[in-house]
Design an enzyme around this catalytic site. Structure first.
Site, PDB file in Angstrom:
ATOM      1  N   THR A 218       0.659  -1.396   0.008  1.00  0.00           N
ATOM      2  CA  THR A 218       0.510  -0.278   0.018  1.00  0.00           C
ATOM      3  C   THR A 218       1.036   1.762  -0.331  1.00  0.00           C
ATOM      4  O   THR A 218       1.535   0.791   0.410  1.00  0.00           O
ATOM      5  CB  THR A 218      -0.403  -0.115   1.211  1.00  0.00           C
ATOM      6  OG1 THR A 218      -1.128  -1.138   1.170  1.00  0.00           O
ATOM      7  CG2 THR A 218      -1.952   1.257   1.926  1.00  0.00           C
ATOM      8  N   ARG A 246     -14.441  -7.303  -0.227  1.00  0.00           N
ATOM      9  CA  ARG A 246     -13.569  -6.608   1.299  1.00  0.00           C
ATOM     10  C   ARG A 246     -13.037  -5.289   1.441  1.00  0.00           C
ATOM     11  O   ARG A 246     -12.546  -5.240   0.488  1.00  0.00           O
ATOM     12  CB  ARG A 246     -12.919  -7.530   1.581  1.00  0.00           C
ATOM     13  CG  ARG A 246     -12.216  -7.004   2.853  1.00  0.00           C
ATOM     14  CD  ARG A 246     -10.426  -6.615   2.576  1.00  0.00           C
ATOM     15  NE  ARG A 246      -9.857  -6.861   3.532  1.00  0.00           N
ATOM     16  CZ  ARG A 246      -8.991  -5.578   3.797  1.00  0.00           C
ATOM     17  NH1 ARG A 246      -8.565  -4.970   2.280  1.00  0.00           N
ATOM     18  NH2 ARG A 246      -7.429  -5.898   4.333  1.00  0.00           N
ATOM     19  N   GLY A 248     -10.791  -2.365   3.100  1.00  0.00           N
ATOM     20  CA  GLY A 248      -9.716  -2.558   4.801  1.00  0.00           C
ATOM     21  C   GLY A 248     -10.414  -1.033   5.073  1.00  0.00           C
ATOM     22  O   GLY A 248     -10.959  -0.554   4.676  1.00  0.00           O
ATOM     23  N   ASP A 249      -8.468  -0.280   5.335  1.00  0.00           N
ATOM     24  CA  ASP A 249      -8.581   0.541   6.532  1.00  0.00           C
ATOM     25  C   ASP A 249      -8.589   1.652   5.406  1.00  0.00           C
ATOM     26  O   ASP A 249      -8.481   2.593   5.397  1.00  0.00           O
ATOM     27  CB  ASP A 249      -7.892   0.403   7.530  1.00  0.00           C
ATOM     28  CG  ASP A 249      -6.164  -0.146   6.777  1.00  0.00           C
ATOM     29  OD1 ASP A 249      -6.436  -0.532   6.035  1.00  0.00           O
ATOM     30  OD2 ASP A 249      -5.532   0.916   6.917  1.00  0.00           O
ATOM     31  N   THR A 270      -2.941  -4.766   8.233  1.00  0.00           N
ATOM     32  CA  THR A 270      -3.976  -5.639   7.943  1.00  0.00           C
ATOM     33  C   THR A 270      -4.780  -5.186   8.234  1.00  0.00           C
ATOM     34  O   THR A 270      -4.922  -4.584   9.487  1.00  0.00           O
ATOM     35  CB  THR A 270      -3.731  -6.926   8.702  1.00  0.00           C
ATOM     36  OG1 THR A 270      -2.778  -7.551   8.655  1.00  0.00           O
ATOM     37  CG2 THR A 270      -4.738  -7.677   8.307  1.00  0.00           C
ATOM     38  N   GLY A 271      -5.636  -4.586   7.002  1.00  0.00           N
ATOM     39  CA  GLY A 271      -6.582  -3.345   7.292  1.00  0.00           C
ATOM     40  C   GLY A 271      -7.990  -4.103   8.961  1.00  0.00           C
ATOM     41  O   GLY A 271      -8.289  -2.974   9.335  1.00  0.00           O
TER      42      GLY A 271
HETATM   43  N1  ASP Z   1      -3.739  -2.006   4.763  1.00  0.00           N
HETATM   44  C1  ASP Z   1      -4.522  -1.890   3.915  1.00  0.00           C
HETATM   45  C2  ASP Z   1      -5.736  -3.521   3.554  1.00  0.00           C
HETATM   46  O1  ASP Z   1      -5.991  -3.900   4.048  1.00  0.00           O
HETATM   47  C3  ASP Z   1      -2.912  -3.363   2.852  1.00  0.00           C
HETATM   48  C4  ASP Z   1      -1.779  -3.163   3.297  1.00  0.00           C
HETATM   49  O2  ASP Z   1      -1.574  -2.221   3.868  1.00  0.00           O
HETATM   50  O3  ASP Z   1      -1.290  -3.024   2.691  1.00  0.00           O
HETATM   51  O4  ASP Z   1      -6.304  -3.023   2.722  1.00  0.00           O
END
Ligand code: ASP
Length: 360
Positions: A218, A246, A248-249, A270-271
């Protein structure tokens, strides 16, 4: 008369000095960039790959630094840098994004203007070349903060943003990582998307390395401009083999991105953990509480980042990291993974580019 003249000169000089120090203050700018956190270790990185990442991070600082040093806005710097990173297949954002278990690239991005708490985000878009530009358009040209899927794409078309064929985002190594993940989950392998290039030969050992290295990727930027405004932005393809729409954050304001008048954060990891812990806003809150303390705290950005990443995130079992920028121009990063692609620069310091946990 002489005294009067001397007083006049002294007053003028004092005025000039104040103006000079103000100008110096006004000329202050800073930028901090990340390109994802994960299992990034020296022994698993080839010299060429490492050089390519360092060059991309260098270029990101140059692009952002040029805009900020010429008096451009933090929002413009963030958008320009993230657009370049979205075009770079090394990163899990735009071209080079990871695949869902259904074999699609579903992209998320967000941006926030700390000077007025305006924000915009898109989630699960599949044809917009630059999701960060779409996020900014949501912020500036709609009544909403977050648009998802088809609706976000209808809005982006109305805004005349650039669209590409979904095959544009395809990279062989992300496809192979998804195939493996889908195999591990016992799911059926999706069909190679229409328009994707013919399969490339990739050495088996190399694939292992890529899989570990590129679990994340990311991208995010936080910047302080010469007007003293902080902004933050994040763009991602999410996590490999994600399912069922899905999200994420990264597009969630407060989780993956946050900015106020005196703090900005962009996260990666991990979001599912970052959303529940409201990581980005939480760091800004901690930082602001520290700044309001009886004594001015140096390293408040670093302390706030460490408190939340090494504390709350690690305690809950989450992995990843953040970049942080404070109103005084202090930049910080904190991560609990072996590495994080990261870089920072400012009007009062030399540029820094780092990858592994033991560098700085
Ligand atoms: N935070 C991102 C998500 O969970 C993934 C990442 O930062 O690698 O979608």
């Amino acid at each position: 008369m002489r005294i009067l003249t001397a007083t006049l000169i002294a007053t003028l000089l004092a005025g000039l000095t104040t103006a000079a120090s103000l100008a110096q203050d006004e000329a202050r700018w800073a930028i901090v960039v990340h390109g994802g956190a994960g299992v990034i270790e020296r022994e698993s990185m080839t010299a060429d790959t490492e050089a390519a990442y360092r060059a991309a991070l260098d270029a990101a600082l140059e692009t952002g630094g040029a805009i900020l040093s010429e008096g451009g806005s933090s929002l413009d710097a963030i958008e320009a840098v993230i657009r370049d990173l979205e075009d770079n297949p090394l990163f899990n954002a735009g071209r080079g994004a990871v695949f869902t278990a259904e074999g699609r690239n579903e992209l998320d991005a967000s941006i926030m203007d700390g000077s007025n708490l305006n924000a915009g985000a898109v989630a699960g878009v599949t044809g917009i070349r630059h999701p960060i530009t779409a996020a900014r358009a949501v912020m500036e040209n709609s009544r909403h903060v977050m648009l998802a899927g088809e609706g976000a794409e209808i809005f982006a078309r109305e805004q005349e943003l650039e669209f590409v064929d979904p095959a544009y985002f395809f990279t062989e190594r992300r496809w192979r990582s998804m195939e493996r993940a889908v195999g591990d989950l016992g799911l059926p392998l999706p069909e190679r998307p229409a328009g994707a290039p013919e399969p490339e030969e990739i050495q088996e050992g190399h694939l292992d390395l890529m899989e570990r290295e590129h679990r994340f990727g990311t991208v995010g930027v936080v910047a302080l401009d010469q007007s003293g405004h902080i902004a933050a932005g994040t763009s991602t393809g999410g996590t490999t083999a994600k399912r069922w729409g899905r999200v994420g954050d990264s597009p969630v304001i407060g989780a993956g991105t946050y900015a106020t008048e005196s703090c900005g954060v962009s996260a990666t990891g991990t979001g599912e953990y970052f959303i529940r812990l409201n990581i980005a806003a939480r760091i800004c809150h901690e930082l602001e509480v520290m700044d309001r303390g009886a004594e001015e705290r140096a390293f408040a950005a670093q302390d706030a980042a460490d408190m939340v990443i090494q504390g709350a995130l690690t305690d809950l079992g989450g992995d990843g990291g953040v970049i942080v920028l404070s109103g005084s121009g202090e930049t910080a990063w904190s991560f609990n993974t072996p590495g994080m692609y990261r870089a920072s620069w400012g009007s009062d310091r030399e540029p820094v580019v780092a990858i592994y946990g033991d560098e700085d």
